[in-house]
Design a protein around this motif. Sequence first.
Motif, PDB file in Angstrom:
ATOM      1  N   ALA A 130       7.076 -63.655 -27.866  1.00  0.00           N
ATOM      2  CA  ALA A 130       7.769 -63.041 -26.731  1.00  0.00           C
ATOM      3  C   ALA A 130       9.136 -63.657 -26.472  1.00  0.00           C
ATOM      4  CB  ALA A 130       6.907 -63.131 -25.472  1.00  0.00           C
ATOM      5  N   ASN A 131       9.264 -64.974 -26.573  1.00  0.00           N
ATOM      6  CA  ASN A 131      10.535 -65.618 -26.237  1.00  0.00           C
ATOM      7  C   ASN A 131      11.690 -65.091 -27.086  1.00  0.00           C
ATOM      8  OD1 ASN A 131       9.030 -67.135 -24.478  1.00  0.00           O
ATOM      9  ND2 ASN A 131       9.202 -69.053 -25.613  1.00  0.00           N
ATOM     10  N   ARG A 132      11.490 -65.120 -28.385  1.00  0.00           N
ATOM     11  CA  ARG A 132      12.558 -64.713 -29.304  1.00  0.00           C
ATOM     12  C   ARG A 132      12.870 -63.223 -29.173  1.00  0.00           C
ATOM     13  NH1 ARG A 132      12.177 -62.789 -34.538  1.00  0.00           N
ATOM     14  NH2 ARG A 132      10.002 -63.442 -34.712  1.00  0.00           N
ATOM     15  N   PHE A 133      11.818 -62.399 -29.105  1.00  0.00           N
ATOM     16  CA  PHE A 133      12.024 -60.957 -29.045  1.00  0.00           C
ATOM     17  C   PHE A 133      12.685 -60.548 -27.729  1.00  0.00           C
ATOM     18  CE2 PHE A 133       9.847 -60.979 -32.854  1.00  0.00           C
ATOM     19  CZ  PHE A 133       9.586 -59.721 -33.353  1.00  0.00           C
ATOM     20  N   TRP A 134      12.283 -61.174 -26.624  1.00  0.00           N
ATOM     21  CA  TRP A 134      12.878 -60.869 -25.328  1.00  0.00           C
ATOM     22  C   TRP A 134      14.367 -61.212 -25.334  1.00  0.00           C
ATOM     23  CZ3 TRP A 134      13.014 -58.138 -21.213  1.00  0.00           C
ATOM     24  CH2 TRP A 134      13.587 -58.584 -20.017  1.00  0.00           C
ATOM     25  N   GLU A 135      14.710 -62.376 -25.842  1.00  0.00           N
ATOM     26  CA  GLU A 135      16.118 -62.765 -25.870  1.00  0.00           C
ATOM     27  C   GLU A 135      16.927 -61.807 -26.741  1.00  0.00           C
ATOM     28  OE1 GLU A 135      18.363 -66.598 -27.598  1.00  0.00           O
ATOM     29  OE2 GLU A 135      17.337 -66.954 -25.674  1.00  0.00           O
ATOM     30  N   ASN A 136      16.386 -61.441 -27.884  1.00  0.00           N
ATOM     31  CA  ASN A 136      17.113 -60.536 -28.775  1.00  0.00           C
ATOM     32  C   ASN A 136      17.338 -59.165 -28.149  1.00  0.00           C
ATOM     33  OD1 ASN A 136      17.279 -62.506 -30.711  1.00  0.00           O
ATOM     34  ND2 ASN A 136      15.645 -61.694 -32.012  1.00  0.00           N
ATOM     35  N   ARG A 182      15.094 -46.263 -30.841  1.00  0.00           N
ATOM     36  CA  ARG A 182      14.039 -46.800 -31.715  1.00  0.00           C
ATOM     37  C   ARG A 182      14.639 -47.491 -32.944  1.00  0.00           C
ATOM     38  NH1 ARG A 182      11.563 -42.181 -34.721  1.00  0.00           N
ATOM     39  NH2 ARG A 182      13.592 -42.475 -35.748  1.00  0.00           N
ATOM     40  N   ASP A 183      15.582 -46.832 -33.581  1.00  0.00           N
ATOM     41  CA  ASP A 183      16.182 -47.388 -34.794  1.00  0.00           C
ATOM     42  C   ASP A 183      16.954 -48.676 -34.490  1.00  0.00           C
ATOM     43  OD1 ASP A 183      15.107 -45.239 -36.113  1.00  0.00           O
ATOM     44  OD2 ASP A 183      16.985 -44.101 -36.198  1.00  0.00           O
ATOM     45  N   THR A 184      17.639 -48.710 -33.354  1.00  0.00           N
ATOM     46  CA  THR A 184      18.373 -49.920 -32.975  1.00  0.00           C
ATOM     47  C   THR A 184      17.402 -51.054 -32.667  1.00  0.00           C
ATOM     48  OG1 THR A 184      20.135 -48.544 -32.047  1.00  0.00           O
ATOM     49  CG2 THR A 184      20.113 -50.875 -31.419  1.00  0.00           C
ATOM     50  N   LEU A 185      16.287 -50.741 -32.016  1.00  0.00           N
ATOM     51  CA  LEU A 185      15.266 -51.750 -31.761  1.00  0.00           C
ATOM     52  C   LEU A 185      14.767 -52.360 -33.070  1.00  0.00           C
ATOM     53  CD1 LEU A 185      12.978 -50.301 -28.933  1.00  0.00           C
ATOM     54  CD2 LEU A 185      14.257 -52.446 -28.868  1.00  0.00           C
ATOM     55  N   ARG A 186      14.486 -51.513 -34.038  1.00  0.00           N
ATOM     56  CA  ARG A 186      14.010 -52.021 -35.333  1.00  0.00           C
ATOM     57  C   ARG A 186      15.031 -52.971 -35.954  1.00  0.00           C
ATOM     58  NH1 ARG A 186       9.550 -49.834 -37.449  1.00  0.00           N
ATOM     59  NH2 ARG A 186       8.793 -47.813 -36.697  1.00  0.00           N
ATOM     60  N   ARG A 187      16.294 -52.631 -35.797  1.00  0.00           N
ATOM     61  CA  ARG A 187      17.343 -53.439 -36.421  1.00  0.00           C
ATOM     62  C   ARG A 187      17.545 -54.765 -35.685  1.00  0.00           C
ATOM     63  NH1 ARG A 187      22.497 -53.882 -35.077  1.00  0.00           N
ATOM     64  NH2 ARG A 187      22.486 -52.002 -33.795  1.00  0.00           N
ATOM     65  N   VAL A 188      17.723 -54.719 -34.367  1.00  0.00           N
ATOM     66  CA  VAL A 188      18.053 -55.952 -33.637  1.00  0.00           C
ATOM     67  C   VAL A 188      16.865 -56.908 -33.563  1.00  0.00           C
ATOM     68  CG1 VAL A 188      19.848 -54.812 -32.285  1.00  0.00           C
ATOM     69  CG2 VAL A 188      17.542 -55.017 -31.335  1.00  0.00           C
ATOM     70  N   LEU A 189      15.647 -56.355 -33.644  1.00  0.00           N
ATOM     71  CA  LEU A 189      14.457 -57.206 -33.618  1.00  0.00           C
ATOM     72  C   LEU A 189      13.960 -57.531 -35.021  1.00  0.00           C
ATOM     73  CD1 LEU A 189      12.452 -55.592 -30.658  1.00  0.00           C
ATOM     74  CD2 LEU A 189      14.028 -57.536 -30.596  1.00  0.00           C
ATOM     75  N   LYS A 233       9.894 -44.895 -22.150  1.00  0.00           N
ATOM     76  CA  LYS A 233      10.122 -46.234 -22.702  1.00  0.00           C
ATOM     77  C   LYS A 233       9.522 -46.346 -24.095  1.00  0.00           C
ATOM     78  CE  LYS A 233       5.967 -47.942 -20.342  1.00  0.00           C
ATOM     79  NZ  LYS A 233       5.434 -48.889 -19.343  1.00  0.00           N
ATOM     80  N   TRP A 234      10.221 -47.123 -24.932  1.00  0.00           N
ATOM     81  CA  TRP A 234       9.655 -47.549 -26.209  1.00  0.00           C
ATOM     82  C   TRP A 234       8.854 -48.815 -25.968  1.00  0.00           C
ATOM     83  CZ3 TRP A 234       8.910 -44.910 -30.395  1.00  0.00           C
ATOM     84  CH2 TRP A 234       9.763 -43.850 -30.715  1.00  0.00           C
ATOM     85  N   ILE A 235       7.658 -48.881 -26.546  1.00  0.00           N
ATOM     86  CA  ILE A 235       6.737 -49.994 -26.328  1.00  0.00           C
ATOM     87  C   ILE A 235       6.439 -50.674 -27.663  1.00  0.00           C
ATOM     88  CG2 ILE A 235       4.420 -50.636 -25.515  1.00  0.00           C
ATOM     89  CD1 ILE A 235       4.484 -47.985 -23.868  1.00  0.00           C
ATOM     90  N   ILE A 236       6.550 -51.992 -27.666  1.00  0.00           N
ATOM     91  CA  ILE A 236       6.197 -52.795 -28.837  1.00  0.00           C
ATOM     92  C   ILE A 236       5.204 -53.852 -28.400  1.00  0.00           C
ATOM     93  CG2 ILE A 236       7.051 -54.269 -30.698  1.00  0.00           C
ATOM     94  CD1 ILE A 236       9.842 -53.066 -30.153  1.00  0.00           C
ATOM     95  N   ARG A 237       4.047 -53.882 -29.021  1.00  0.00           N
ATOM     96  CA  ARG A 237       3.013 -54.863 -28.684  1.00  0.00           C
ATOM     97  C   ARG A 237       3.137 -56.058 -29.628  1.00  0.00           C
ATOM     98  NH1 ARG A 237      -0.399 -52.612 -25.058  1.00  0.00           N
ATOM     99  NH2 ARG A 237      -0.224 -50.345 -24.833  1.00  0.00           N
ATOM    100  N   LEU A 238       3.195 -57.242 -29.044  1.00  0.00           N
ATOM    101  CA  LEU A 238       3.450 -58.468 -29.796  1.00  0.00           C
ATOM    102  C   LEU A 238       2.245 -59.392 -29.778  1.00  0.00           C
ATOM    103  CD1 LEU A 238       6.937 -59.332 -28.227  1.00  0.00           C
ATOM    104  CD2 LEU A 238       6.539 -58.053 -30.344  1.00  0.00           C
ATOM    105  N   ARG A 239       1.997 -60.040 -30.886  1.00  0.00           N
ATOM    106  CA  ARG A 239       0.995 -61.104 -30.849  1.00  0.00           C
ATOM    107  C   ARG A 239       1.575 -62.288 -30.070  1.00  0.00           C
ATOM    108  NH1 ARG A 239       2.982 -61.698 -36.215  1.00  0.00           N
ATOM    109  NH2 ARG A 239       3.773 -63.814 -36.613  1.00  0.00           N
ATOM    110  N   LYS A 240       0.708 -63.103 -29.536  1.00  0.00           N
ATOM    111  CA  LYS A 240       1.142 -64.236 -28.719  1.00  0.00           C
ATOM    112  C   LYS A 240       2.048 -65.158 -29.536  1.00  0.00           C
ATOM    113  CE  LYS A 240      -0.159 -64.642 -25.055  1.00  0.00           C
ATOM    114  NZ  LYS A 240       0.324 -64.030 -23.783  1.00  0.00           N
TER     115      LYS A 240
END
Length: 224
Positions: free
Chosen positions: A134-140, A187-194, A124-131
């Motif tokens: 989560a809502n926006r990134f999860w939906e995207n 990974r590259d697609t994650l960078r783009r869509v997020l 899995k690719w893991i991205i750690r988010l500040r509080k």
Amino acid sequence: MNHTDRVKDEDHLEKTGCQHDDSEVSSNNNNIQCKTVCPAAGEHPLQYNYTFWYSRRTPSRPASSQSYEQNIRQIGTVASVEQFWKLYSHLVRPGDLSGHSDFHLFKEGIKPMWEDESNRSGGKWIIRLRKGLANRFWENIILAMVGEQFMVGEEICGAVVSIRFQEDILSIWNRTSSDQITTSRIRDTLRRVLNLPANTIMEYKTHNDSLRDNSSFRNTKISL
């Protein structure tokens, strides 16, 4: 639909089974099995069916595979764009969950567990988010997944958002950790869509490493 129309009660999340029209629920050791869900007439089918899951555990108790499987709950399975939005719009947003909670969206038939046959050789690719993100990134990420934006065939297994006390964690799981071309494309697609900044730290971890780390943690003895 406003926030008060969404599911707010965690007990409801844990008791929700499968969709009422297209499913048959059988309960055995907390496993919930469903018939395959099909798009209704006139709906826009997804390329794959997807199942939403929810889990919650006490942070101080590392989960064994058995206890984790008992603690995870199916929310429902979707087969079309319309079914996806109908179910998704009734769920709480990840940022509104408390404690040590996870939402999972996986292809139907794949459990969100390292030991599942579809996940066993993956990672899995893991991205750690500040509080607060989560809502926006999860939906995207889930819209990109069900919309087949990753363009890696059947490699994508699912996505997870993990709500923690100090940070939130987003991850996307794939079948074959040894396929570096595919993992790089994900990974590259994650960078783009997020729309991630170039300096965002992303970690790839194989499920074998996760299993080994979890086993080592459980076997550690603390001397007082």
